[in-house]
Design a protein around this motif. Structure first.
Motif, mmCIF file in Angstrom:
data_model
loop_
_atom_site.group_PDB
_atom_site.id
_atom_site.type_symbol
_atom_site.label_atom_id
_atom_site.label_comp_id
_atom_site.label_asym_id
_atom_site.label_seq_id
_atom_site.Cartn_x
_atom_site.Cartn_y
_atom_site.Cartn_z
ATOM 1 N N THR B 100 1.012 -1.499 0.163
ATOM 2 C CA THR B 100 0.023 -0.020 -0.329
ATOM 3 C C THR B 100 0.433 1.228 -0.460
ATOM 4 O O THR B 100 0.452 2.132 -0.563
ATOM 5 C CB THR B 100 -1.067 0.219 1.601
ATOM 6 N N ILE B 104 0.717 4.308 -2.859
ATOM 7 C CA ILE B 104 0.238 5.661 -2.474
ATOM 8 C C ILE B 104 1.980 6.592 -2.712
ATOM 9 O O ILE B 104 1.452 7.384 -3.853
ATOM 10 C CB ILE B 104 0.114 5.817 -0.980
ATOM 11 N N MET B 105 2.959 5.860 -2.612
ATOM 12 C CA MET B 105 4.229 7.001 -2.883
ATOM 13 C C MET B 105 4.419 7.042 -4.436
ATOM 14 O O MET B 105 4.333 7.685 -4.982
ATOM 15 C CB MET B 105 5.596 6.379 -2.659
ATOM 16 N N SER B 107 1.752 7.096 -6.535
ATOM 17 C CA SER B 107 0.585 8.046 -7.325
ATOM 18 C C SER B 107 1.325 9.524 -6.675
ATOM 19 O O SER B 107 1.009 10.392 -7.246
ATOM 20 C CB SER B 107 -0.357 7.800 -5.861
ATOM 21 N N VAL B 108 1.606 9.959 -6.316
ATOM 22 C CA VAL B 108 2.709 11.297 -5.412
ATOM 23 C C VAL B 108 3.219 11.430 -6.313
ATOM 24 O O VAL B 108 3.497 12.118 -7.104
ATOM 25 C CB VAL B 108 3.278 11.033 -3.776
ATOM 26 N N LEU B 237 -4.247 10.280 -14.190
ATOM 27 C CA LEU B 237 -5.586 10.130 -14.441
ATOM 28 C C LEU B 237 -5.705 8.743 -14.246
ATOM 29 O O LEU B 237 -6.619 8.283 -13.205
ATOM 30 C CB LEU B 237 -6.591 10.389 -15.327
ATOM 31 N N HIS B 240 -3.446 7.607 -10.614
ATOM 32 C CA HIS B 240 -4.350 7.659 -9.596
ATOM 33 C C HIS B 240 -5.790 6.590 -9.531
ATOM 34 O O HIS B 240 -5.728 6.211 -8.606
ATOM 35 C CB HIS B 240 -4.837 8.870 -9.472
ATOM 36 N N PHE B 241 -6.319 6.281 -10.279
ATOM 37 C CA PHE B 241 -7.248 5.228 -10.486
ATOM 38 C C PHE B 241 -6.725 4.155 -9.631
ATOM 39 O O PHE B 241 -8.078 3.749 -8.797
ATOM 40 C CB PHE B 241 -7.967 5.590 -11.679
ATOM 41 N N ASP B 243 -4.491 3.463 -8.376
ATOM 42 C CA ASP B 243 -4.195 3.411 -6.218
ATOM 43 C C ASP B 243 -5.730 3.439 -5.779
ATOM 44 O O ASP B 243 -5.549 3.013 -4.675
ATOM 45 C CB ASP B 243 -3.779 4.781 -6.348
ATOM 46 N N LEU B 244 -6.626 4.675 -6.432
ATOM 47 C CA LEU B 244 -7.941 4.423 -5.572
ATOM 48 C C LEU B 244 -8.368 3.038 -5.395
ATOM 49 O O LEU B 244 -8.997 3.159 -4.396
ATOM 50 C CB LEU B 244 -9.105 5.865 -6.507
ATOM 51 N N VAL B 247 -7.145 1.135 -2.310
ATOM 52 C CA VAL B 247 -7.068 1.400 -1.063
ATOM 53 C C VAL B 247 -8.200 0.728 -0.827
ATOM 54 O O VAL B 247 -8.386 0.903 0.543
ATOM 55 C CB VAL B 247 -7.676 3.781 -1.230
ATOM 56 N N PHE B 248 -9.144 0.639 -1.879
ATOM 57 C CA PHE B 248 -10.914 -0.027 -0.949
ATOM 58 C C PHE B 248 -11.020 -1.687 -1.110
ATOM 59 O O PHE B 248 -10.923 -2.237 -0.502
ATOM 60 C CB PHE B 248 -12.030 -0.156 -2.706
ATOM 61 N N PHE B 250 -7.841 -2.707 -0.623
ATOM 62 C CA PHE B 250 -7.061 -3.096 1.283
ATOM 63 C C PHE B 250 -7.955 -2.967 1.983
ATOM 64 O O PHE B 250 -7.889 -3.906 2.785
ATOM 65 C CB PHE B 250 -6.125 -1.525 0.852
#
Lengths: 108, 256
Positions: B100, B104-105, B107-108, B237, B240-241, B243-244, B247-248, B250
């Motif tokens: 995770t 996330i990194m 994505s940054v 875009l 990031h999606f 990654d999004l 998140v779910f 996870f």
């Protein structure tokens, strides 16, 4: 490499405030994830914990969509055409989890 | 009256081509459409997971005394507790936490690449895209290990009673997981794991290919010639999606 930018594209200097905001968002996302870990190991499993997880996940999704994907800067009709279906989708997730619990009652 | 006439004229212009509906460029608008449809796809997966998960008995008792069985849904922290090179040791959720963090990194670094693109800063775009690419590849490698470990299972396995592929009720020790039976819990547990994390991994793979494309094109100066870095933004875009979605995944797979 001095004539790297000979196509008329001028490099705009960095805006430190903008960069800082990106890293702040990253920090928030990582802190929320760390907090989720703490919850996972300290709280008893149950509806309250699951509700907290889902709320924190939606908070993370909010930051990713608004800060990383810049959805908030899009035109309002585009913004709502993305957001409104997602809200109904969350409803469907919760509704069918409830439905699954009912199936459990019938089956076992 | 005259102002009305002008308004009608400009309204006709909307369908005349050569403009940007919703003030977004064609490519960005299409990417958002695609992402919305992809949100529905993953939404369907999560709904399936939630409904099936709740229709199985939950494990009741202390987490520390958890024993795998196909009678009830497993506790994720007792299943996903392995780390590479540290065989047989118990590190609950550490590896997936690392994955995770990596995603996330990445994505940054992607958003930093997009930001550099807005400033037409080629060398910064290339640098941040390379970091993102590295993050994506690392994540995929982690997932490959995770899958391999999940499929091969633990040393002990679990004694299970189940209906095998010959339609016979058998009682034997099961190691690892496949679509028919797994040592961790009921069959749908592994099925959902393979389908959902597999589909997400497939998205990451496509993302890595797209990132490489953007990295290459930015590095050789194609975007500079084009005059803008919109391609980086569009691929951003998508990234990031991904990654999004993670998140779910996870939350639903590893926490609930």
């Amino acid at each position: 490499m001095a004539h790297d930018h000979n196509n008329g594209l001028e490099v705009i200097p960095k805006d430190p405030a903008k960069i800082k905001k990106i890293w702040m968002t990253a920090l928030i996302l990582l802190l929320i994830t760390a907090f989720e870990f703490v919850l996972a190991f300290t709280m008893d499993r149950g509806v309250l914990l699951y509700a907290l997880f889902i709320i924190l996940t939606i908070v993370k999704a909010y930051y990713i969509m608004m800060e990383f994907m810049h959805l908030g800067e899009e035109a309002k009709p585009l913004f709502y055409s993305i957001i409104v279906p997602i809200i109904f989708l969350i409803w469907l997730v919760i509704a069918l989890m409830k439905e699954g619990a009912e199936i459990f009652q019938m089956r076992w | 009256m005259s102002s009305t006439a002008i308004e009608i004229k400009s309204k006709r212009g909307v369908w005349g081509g050569g403009n940007e509906p919703l003030k977004a460029s064609y490519g960005k608008l299409m990417m958002w459409f695609f992402l919305l449809s992809d949100i529905f796809t993953f939404g369907a997966f999560l709904i399936t997971y939630g409904a099936i998960r709740m229709s199985y008995p939950a494990y009741e008792g202390a987490s520390a005394e958890f024993v795998s069985s196909n009678e009830y849904w497993p506790i994720p922290e007792m299943i996903f507790d392995a780390l590479p090179l540290l065989h047989g040791m118990h590190f609950p959720l550490v590896f997936v936490g690392l994955m995770t963090f990596i995603l996330i990194m990445s994505s940054v670094t992607m958003v930093l690449a997009v930001e550099a693109g807005h400033r037409n800063d080629r060398s910064d775009v290339v640098k941040w895209l390379l970091w993102t690419l590295l993050g994506g590849i690392t994540f995929l490698s982690c997932q490959a290990w995770e899958w391999s470990h999940f499929i091969h299972g633990t040393d002990e396995g679990t004694m299970l009673e189940y209906v095998n592929s010959l339609n016979r009720l058998v009682s034997e020790t099961v190691f690892g997981a496949n679509l028919l039976v797994n040592e961790y819990g009921p069959a749908p547990f592994a099925q959902l794991f393979f389908v959902i994390t597999g589909f997400h991994g497939f998205h990451v793979t496509i993302g890595v290919v797209l990132l490489f494309l953007a990295f290459y094109q930015a590095a050789v100066g194609i975007y500079e010639q084009r005059g803008h870095y919109e391609m980086v933004e569009k691929i951003g875009l998508y990234w990031h999606f991904v990654d999004l979605v993670w998140v779910f995944v996870f939350t639903f797979f590893y926490l609930i």
